[in-house]
Design a protein around this motif. Sequence first.
Motif, PDB file in Angstrom:
ATOM      1  N   SER A  72       0.702  -1.034   0.090  1.00 57.24           N
ATOM      2  CA  SER A  72      -0.178  -0.083  -0.054  1.00 57.24           C
ATOM      3  C   SER A  72       0.898   1.295   0.152  1.00 57.24           C
ATOM      4  O   SER A  72       1.876   1.106   0.665  1.00 57.24           O
ATOM      5  CB  SER A  72      -0.916   0.175   1.414  1.00 57.24           C
ATOM      6  N   TYR A  73       0.420   2.105  -0.568  1.00 57.71           N
ATOM      7  CA  TYR A  73       1.022   3.565  -0.534  1.00 57.71           C
ATOM      8  C   TYR A  73      -0.147   4.557   0.268  1.00 57.71           C
ATOM      9  O   TYR A  73      -1.094   4.931  -0.287  1.00 57.71           O
ATOM     10  CB  TYR A  73       1.327   4.159  -1.797  1.00 57.71           C
ATOM     11  N   THR A  82      -3.333   4.925   2.055  1.00 59.60           N
ATOM     12  CA  THR A  82      -4.406   3.933   2.053  1.00 59.60           C
ATOM     13  C   THR A  82      -4.696   3.432   0.837  1.00 59.60           C
ATOM     14  O   THR A  82      -5.546   2.433   0.749  1.00 59.60           O
ATOM     15  CB  THR A  82      -5.595   5.023   2.422  1.00 59.60           C
ATOM     16  N   HIS A  83      -3.940   3.553  -0.086  1.00 53.62           N
ATOM     17  CA  HIS A  83      -4.025   3.090  -1.600  1.00 53.62           C
ATOM     18  C   HIS A  83      -3.477   1.832  -1.732  1.00 53.62           C
ATOM     19  O   HIS A  83      -2.060   1.520  -1.592  1.00 53.62           O
ATOM     20  CB  HIS A  83      -3.486   4.052  -2.732  1.00 53.62           C
ATOM     21  N   ARG A  84      -4.083   0.499  -1.450  1.00 50.17           N
ATOM     22  CA  ARG A  84      -3.803  -0.810  -1.673  1.00 50.17           C
ATOM     23  C   ARG A  84      -3.099  -0.955  -3.144  1.00 50.17           C
ATOM     24  O   ARG A  84      -4.020  -1.402  -3.940  1.00 50.17           O
ATOM     25  CB  ARG A  84      -4.540  -2.100  -1.413  1.00 50.17           C
ATOM     26  N   ALA A  85      -2.143  -0.652  -3.694  1.00 50.70           N
ATOM     27  CA  ALA A  85      -1.550  -0.686  -4.978  1.00 50.70           C
ATOM     28  C   ALA A  85      -1.372  -2.235  -5.759  1.00 50.70           C
ATOM     29  O   ALA A  85      -1.542  -2.338  -6.813  1.00 50.70           O
ATOM     30  CB  ALA A  85      -0.161  -0.086  -4.996  1.00 50.70           C
ATOM     31  N   ARG A 126      -2.151  -6.321  -4.737  1.00 48.15           N
ATOM     32  CA  ARG A 126      -2.893  -7.157  -3.765  1.00 48.15           C
ATOM     33  C   ARG A 126      -2.745  -8.678  -4.064  1.00 48.15           C
ATOM     34  O   ARG A 126      -2.854  -9.085  -5.095  1.00 48.15           O
ATOM     35  CB  ARG A 126      -4.448  -6.663  -4.094  1.00 48.15           C
ATOM     36  N   THR A 140      -9.339  -3.280 -11.614  1.00 49.67           N
ATOM     37  CA  THR A 140      -9.988  -2.421 -10.969  1.00 49.67           C
ATOM     38  C   THR A 140     -11.012  -3.117  -9.927  1.00 49.67           C
ATOM     39  O   THR A 140     -11.804  -4.190 -10.449  1.00 49.67           O
ATOM     40  CB  THR A 140     -10.747  -1.562 -12.059  1.00 49.67           C
ATOM     41  N   GLU A 175     -14.887  -0.662  -5.942  1.00 47.61           N
ATOM     42  CA  GLU A 175     -14.918   0.535  -5.789  1.00 47.61           C
ATOM     43  C   GLU A 175     -14.183   1.337  -6.620  1.00 47.61           C
ATOM     44  O   GLU A 175     -14.031   2.589  -6.697  1.00 47.61           O
ATOM     45  CB  GLU A 175     -14.232   0.937  -4.378  1.00 47.61           C
ATOM     46  N   VAL A 197     -11.001   1.032  -7.538  1.00 51.13           N
ATOM     47  CA  VAL A 197      -9.662   1.532  -7.403  1.00 51.13           C
ATOM     48  C   VAL A 197      -8.825   0.669  -8.296  1.00 51.13           C
ATOM     49  O   VAL A 197      -8.904  -0.543  -8.256  1.00 51.13           O
ATOM     50  CB  VAL A 197      -9.223   1.252  -5.920  1.00 51.13           C
ATOM     51  N   ARG A 198      -7.742   1.186  -8.925  1.00 51.83           N
ATOM     52  CA  ARG A 198      -6.894   0.236  -9.708  1.00 51.83           C
ATOM     53  C   ARG A 198      -5.865  -0.066  -8.798  1.00 51.83           C
ATOM     54  O   ARG A 198      -5.570   0.539  -8.013  1.00 51.83           O
ATOM     55  CB  ARG A 198      -6.061   1.243 -10.953  1.00 51.83           C
ATOM     56  N   HIS A 199      -5.578  -1.614  -9.278  1.00 49.90           N
ATOM     57  CA  HIS A 199      -4.525  -2.083  -8.429  1.00 49.90           C
ATOM     58  C   HIS A 199      -3.781  -3.167  -9.064  1.00 49.90           C
ATOM     59  O   HIS A 199      -4.544  -3.816 -10.069  1.00 49.90           O
ATOM     60  CB  HIS A 199      -5.017  -2.784  -7.118  1.00 49.90           C
TER      61      HIS A 199
END
Lengths: 327, 281
Positions: free
Chosen positions: B33-34, B36-39, B41, B244, B247, B249-251
Motif C-alpha cells: 500500500s501507498y 491508504t491505496h492498496r496498490a 494485492r 479495478t 470501488e 480503485v486500480r491495483h
Amino acid sequence: MSATLSRQRKRIADPAFRWFVTLAGASVFVILAGMVIRTTNDAWPIFQYQGFFSFLTGDQWLAGSSRTDSDFTGTYGAWPFIYGTLVTALIAIVIALPLALCVAFYINQLAPKRLRNPLSYSVEMLAAVPSIIFGMWGFFWLLPNVLRPFLEWLESTFGWINLAGWKPFEGPVFGSSYLAAGIVLAIMILPIITAIVREVIAVNPVDQQHAAYALGATRFEVMRKVVLPSSFSGIVAASMLGLGRAVGETVAVMMLIGSTKSWDGSLLSAGDSMAAHIAARFGEATPETTKALMAIGVVLFLFTMIINIGARLLVWRIGRVSGDAAV
Amino acid sequence: MATGLATPLTPHGGRRPTEGAPVVFELGGVNVSYGTHRAVRDVSMDIHEREITALIGPSGCGKSTVLRCLNRMNDLVPGASVSGKVAYRGADLYGADVDSIEVRRRIGMVFQKPNPFPKSIYDNVAYGLRFGPDRLSRSDLDDRVEAALTSAALWDEVKDKLNSSGHALSGGQQQRLCIARAVAVRPDVVLMDEPCSALDPIATAKIEDLMQKLADEFTLVIVTHNMQQAARVSDRTAFFTADTDSEGVRHGRLVEYDATEKIFNRPADQRTEDYISGRFG
C-alpha cells in the motif's frame, strides 16, 4: 484570397513594455554605481587623512568634530569593528552550517511525509522574521535564560584554554559578547541556509541515492557519500548567502555584542561590529564622524563583495572539477 | 478457458525450471500500500535458487512494486507498507529484527536507467565494498573489482581505463558497470528492474547473455515490459495485470505464474494469452 503578413494594427504596448523592462534592468547598474560612488566619495577624505591601511588595522577609534573636509581631529582605526564582524559571522556560520545540513536532511529524507510540508514552511517563515525580533528575543529572553548561564559555564570549564597566548574563553562574563551575538546570528541565518540546502538536496538525483541504498548504504552514508558531494556547490552558495547576511546584520548584533570600541581575543568579551557601530553612532555624528562611518560602510561593502566573489569562484571551480569527472 | 496457441508467438530461450531447486523467496498474500491505496494485492509466488524469474505485465500492474518488496526498497518510499508473507530463505524479510541494510547487501539491485556514480569505473565497482563491516586491503579490493567486472563481462573493455569516469562509458557499458557494482558485494540475489529498457538492441543482447551467466552464481529476478525478453531469458514467468476493484480503485494483481515455456505456449488464463499474443497491453 490574399493573406497579408504585414502589421495589421499599431502596437504601442510592446515597444513601451520593452523600454520599461530595459530601464528596470539598467536601474540595477545605476543604483549600484550611485551607491558605490557616493559612499566612497564621502569616505575619501577619511582614507586620505588616516591612510587606507591604517584605517583597516588601527585599533583606536576616537571620533573627531571637524565640520569641513580637512582639519580632522579624530583617530580612525576600524580594526575592532572589522574584527567583531569577522568573529561574529564566523561563529554564526560554524554553528549554523552543520545544523542547517542536519535540518535539511531530516526534512527531506527522514521526516514523516505529513510533517515535511509544515516543517519546510516553518523554516521559510523563520527566514522571513525581521532581525529586530531576533534581537529583542535574543536580548530579553535568550541572553539571561540560556546564553548567560552557558557563557558562564564555558568560562568556568574552558577558561583555562590558552593557545599561544589566545584565551578564547577568558572571563569575566558580562553576557553581551561576541559569542552571544554570534549564537543569535547563527539562529538567524540557520533558516535561510536550511531553506536553500533543502532545495538543493531535493533536486539531487534520486537514482544515485537509490543505487547506494541498494548496495546496503545507510542513510548517513548516502548523505555523506552521495548527496553532499553532488550538492556541494549549492551548499557553498547557501553558506555564502548566510555569511553575507551575518556580516551585514545590524540590529540583532547591536543589541547583543555589547558596543565597546575595544577588541579582545576572548569570545566572551564585548566588542562591536561594523554594521552595528554605524547604526549606533550615525544619529549623533558630527560631519567628520559621518565621513568616518561612511568609510566603515565602504569596508563593509568590500567585505560582502569579497564574500560574493569568493563564493562564485568556489562554485565555479568545484563545478569545473566535478564537471570533468561527470563528462 | 484458454486452449493454447497453435504456434508459439515468441521464441523460447530454452531455459526450464530446475526440479527441486530450493526456494529463495516465498511470497504469500502480499499486499503493498501507498498510504491508504492498496496498490498491489494478494501476490503469492515462490522464487527459486539460481533461476531467472521474470515479472511481466502492462504498466501499472505492480511488477516493479513487487520487485522492490524483495530488497525492502519500498521502505524508502514514505507511506509505503507491505503486508502478507515475504520470506527470504525461510526468514520473514519484514521481521522486527531484520535490518534492511543487511537485506540489501544480500539482495542487490540493478535499475532501469543506468545509474553509475560520477566516479571512476574502479570506484563505482568498489563502492559497496568500502562501507559495511569488512574493510578490505587494497589488493583484495583490486581482486574483487576485477572479479566483479569479469562476471559483468566488462573487464576486457575497461581494464585499461579503470580510473576514467563511469559516465564516459556507453549506455550498455554503464548498465554492465552497475551490474558489476551490484555483484561486487557478492549478493545472493540480484534484482533487475527493466534493466534493458534504456538500451539499444545490441546492448540488450549483451545484457541478456550476461544474465544467463549470472544465473550460474546468483538468483535473478527481472522485471521487464518486453515479453520476448522474458521468453528468451527466464526459467519462470509471472504475469501481472492492472485490475479495478468494485470501488473503482486500480491495483496490480498476479494472474499467472508458471514455467516460462508454459506461460508463453500454453497459458492457463485468458488474460495471459491476450497479453502475450498482443491483444492488449
